[in-house]
Design a protein around this motif. Structure first.
Motif, PDB file in Angstrom:
ATOM      1  N   ALA A   1      62.411 -16.766 113.133  1.00  0.00           N
ATOM      2  CA  ALA A   1      62.198 -17.469 111.873  1.00  0.00           C
ATOM      3  C   ALA A   1      62.311 -18.978 112.032  1.00  0.00           C
ATOM      4  N   ARG A   2      63.277 -19.415 112.813  1.00  0.00           N
ATOM      5  CA  ARG A   2      63.472 -20.856 113.001  1.00  0.00           C
ATOM      6  C   ARG A   2      62.246 -21.501 113.645  1.00  0.00           C
ATOM      7  N   GLN A   3      61.691 -20.839 114.639  1.00  0.00           N
ATOM      8  CA  GLN A   3      60.536 -21.383 115.338  1.00  0.00           C
ATOM      9  C   GLN A   3      59.294 -21.395 114.456  1.00  0.00           C
ATOM     10  N   VAL A   4      59.110 -20.339 113.670  1.00  0.00           N
ATOM     11  CA  VAL A   4      57.964 -20.303 112.767  1.00  0.00           C
ATOM     12  C   VAL A   4      58.081 -21.404 111.712  1.00  0.00           C
ATOM     13  N   ILE A   5      59.271 -21.576 111.160  1.00  0.00           N
ATOM     14  CA  ILE A   5      59.492 -22.618 110.153  1.00  0.00           C
ATOM     15  C   ILE A   5      59.211 -23.993 110.730  1.00  0.00           C
ATOM     16  N   GLU A   6      59.726 -24.272 111.913  1.00  0.00           N
ATOM     17  CA  GLU A   6      59.509 -25.573 112.532  1.00  0.00           C
ATOM     18  C   GLU A   6      58.019 -25.829 112.755  1.00  0.00           C
ATOM     19  N   ARG A   7      57.287 -24.808 113.184  1.00  0.00           N
ATOM     20  CA  ARG A   7      55.851 -24.996 113.436  1.00  0.00           C
ATOM     21  C   ARG A   7      55.089 -25.276 112.150  1.00  0.00           C
TER      22      ARG A   7
ATOM     23  N   SER B   1      58.482  -9.794 107.435  1.00  0.00           N
ATOM     24  CA  SER B   1      59.520 -10.810 107.335  1.00  0.00           C
ATOM     25  C   SER B   1      60.242 -10.980 108.659  1.00  0.00           C
ATOM     26  N   LEU B   2      60.864 -12.127 108.787  1.00  0.00           N
ATOM     27  CA  LEU B   2      61.742 -12.424 109.909  1.00  0.00           C
ATOM     28  C   LEU B   2      63.109 -12.788 109.339  1.00  0.00           C
ATOM     29  N   PRO B   3      64.193 -12.266 109.898  1.00  0.00           N
ATOM     30  CA  PRO B   3      65.524 -12.610 109.380  1.00  0.00           C
ATOM     31  C   PRO B   3      65.869 -14.056 109.692  1.00  0.00           C
TER      32      PRO B   3
END
Length: 207
Positions: free
Chosen positions: A60-66, A101-103
């Motif tokens: 989730a963190r990586q997807v959000i950052e991208r 979803s991703l946690p």
């Protein structure tokens, strides 16, 4: 093993909260996307959301950052990505692909903040692909102070993303104060990072 899962439907509390925002601010729905056009048919889609958007293997963190840092013209119009306190929800506006979803990280909370001078919009859960703020590419000083200890947990000079937001990874279950400074103006807002809190803050005027 991938963290990707089928998303349960939003809770009654969250559905009610979102419904209230939409009902009260249809003219200010910058964090929602238009309905898919006539050419956006389910037959045109194949694979999964993560495959179509090159998100395989990302948390989730990586997807959000991208997605949050992506230039606005490059943002996909066939992907909705909603940041909730406990999960990142990915959905297809055409309905052709299954919602997933991703946690979110167990110890971190993502708060996306859009400072503004003259106009803003109502927002509850930040949409990584459709939310637009007024001040893209602007320098802001960001300070977050823990109410319980009086200590600063964040004190950085940041540049807002192309979408006008600045994304803050904060400790989970924090109650504190966020202060933004921009061009000599300062504004503060109480914040909290619990399971029932918003992830999109658009009420901080720097003017």
């Amino acid at each position: 093993m991938s963290a990707l899962t089928t998303v349960p439907r939003p809770s009654a509390r969250r559905r009610a909260l979102l419904a209230a925002v939409v009902a009260g601010s249809l003219a200010l729905t910058a964090c929602t996307s238009a309905e898919p056009g006539p050419d956006s048919t389910p037959e045109a889609s194949a694979g999964t959301l993560v495959e179509q958007h090159d998100l395989e293997g990302m948390d989730a963190r990586q997807v959000i950052e991208r997605l949050d840092t992506m230039p606005v013209p490059e943002r996909p119009d066939d992907l909705w990505a909603s940041v909730e306190p406990d999960q990142l929800v990915l959905s297809d506006p055409t309905g052709a692909l299954e919602e997933t979803s991703l946690p979110m990280p167990a110890d971190e909370f993502y708060l996306s903040v859009a400072p503004y001078r003259t106009f803003t919009h109502d927002c509850v859960f930040h949409s990584l692909t459709t939310c637009l703020g007024e001040l893209g590419g602007e320098t802001v000083q960001v300070t977050v102070t823990d109410e319980a200890t009086g200590q600063k947990v964040l004190d950085e000079t940041r540049t807002t993303y192309d979408n006008g937001f600045v994304g803050l990874w904060l400790p989970r279950d924090l109650t504190g104060t966020l202060t933004l400074e921009h061009d000599g103006e300062s504004t503060s807002s109480p914040i909290s990072t619990g399971d029932d809190d918003l992830t999109c803050l658009t009420t901080m005027q720097v003017a």
